[in-house]
Enzyme design. Structure first.
Site, PDB file in Angstrom:
ATOM      1  CB  ILE A  39      -1.032   0.034   1.066  1.00 34.10           C
ATOM      2  CG1 ILE A  39      -1.773   1.304   1.041  1.00 34.10           C
ATOM      3  CG2 ILE A  39      -0.240  -0.180   2.671  1.00 34.10           C
ATOM      4  CD1 ILE A  39      -3.067   1.409   2.163  1.00 34.10           C
ATOM      5  CG  HIS A  89       5.412  -3.390   1.525  1.00 36.00           C
ATOM      6  ND1 HIS A  89       5.950  -2.270   0.731  1.00 36.00           N
ATOM      7  CD2 HIS A  89       5.030  -4.128   0.637  1.00 36.00           C
ATOM      8  CE1 HIS A  89       5.667  -2.516  -0.511  1.00 36.00           C
ATOM      9  NE2 HIS A  89       5.176  -3.499  -0.663  1.00 36.00           N
ATOM     10  CB  CYS A  90       3.362   1.895   3.375  1.00 34.28           C
ATOM     11  SG  CYS A  90       3.674   2.046   4.900  1.00 34.28           S
ATOM     12  CG  LEU A  91       6.754   4.511   0.143  1.00 37.69           C
ATOM     13  CD1 LEU A  91       6.761   6.248  -0.251  1.00 37.69           C
ATOM     14  CD2 LEU A  91       7.279   3.645  -0.975  1.00 37.69           C
TER      15      LEU A  91
END
Length: 209
Positions: free
Chosen positions: A37, A87-89
């Site tokens: 995401i 996970h994202c950034l």
């Protein structure tokens, strides 16, 4: 490679963008599903099952609309005995929000305890204020229906998620207590240091008569 993903519950991990490409880490944790995401979320590795959600880390970004798909994706993976990485950034805000919603659904935790439990495993977890408000609203209006839906769709939860989350919550409380004690101790030392400096300064500017 990655900075290190953190296990939140058995077979459920949070990490950052680099962790999602760290084949060694993914293999080590038996991860076969990746929930990605961020603004340009897309599949990156062959052989992985992905759920990609394009979303910004903005307080106005609606994440509640993605909770049901995310929870189903995570839960189905865990029921298979396989690992899921969310996970994202940075692994701080967007991914944490989705995992907190999942923890709320598989336990009886409110959003604050669920977030604290996640922080027990991943200390940097910190959804933006807009996402925290969405989690609060989810807890007030939707989580009970989600718990019913999850049970009706997948049956009884075979995991000890409530106990595992409680251990993380207790760990976070211990971390907070230790930090508070350390801050208090540092404050006392600094105060003592200032008092000492003040005394030295006073003695330097006084003369005997």
């Amino acid at each position: 490679m990655g900075n290190g993903m953190n296990k939140i519950l058995p077979s459920l991990f949070i990490g950052n963008f680099k962790d999602a490409r760290d084949v060694e880490q993914l293999h080590k944790n038996n991860i076969t599903h990746i929930l990605s995401i961020h603004d340009s979320a897309r599949p990156m590795l062959e052989g992985m099952k992905y759920l990609c959600i394009p979303a910004s880390d903005s307080p106005s970004q609606n994440l509640i609309q993605h909770f049901k798909d995310s929870i189903a994706f995570i839960h189905e993976c865990r029921l298979k005995g396989e690992g899921c990485l969310v996970h994202c950034l940075a692994g701080v805000s967007r991914s944490v929000t989705l995992v907190v919603a999942y923890v709320m659904t598989v336990t009886d935790f409110g959003w604050e305890d669920a977030l604290s439990a996640v922080r027990g495993a991943r200390t940097c977890a910190n959804p933006n204020m807009g996402f925290q408000k969405q989690l609060e609203d989810f807890g007030k209006h939707d989580v009970y229906q989600f718990r019913t839906w999850l049970k009706e769709t997948y049956g009884e939860n075979p995991f000890n998620d409530k106990d595992d989350a409680k251990q993380l919550l207790d760990k976070h409380k211990q971390q907070e207590a230790a930090e508070s004690q350390s801050a208090t101790s540092s404050g006392r030392q600094w105060s003592s240091h200032l008092t000492s400096l003040s005394s030295m300064s006073y003695s330097n500017y006084t003369t005997e008569t």
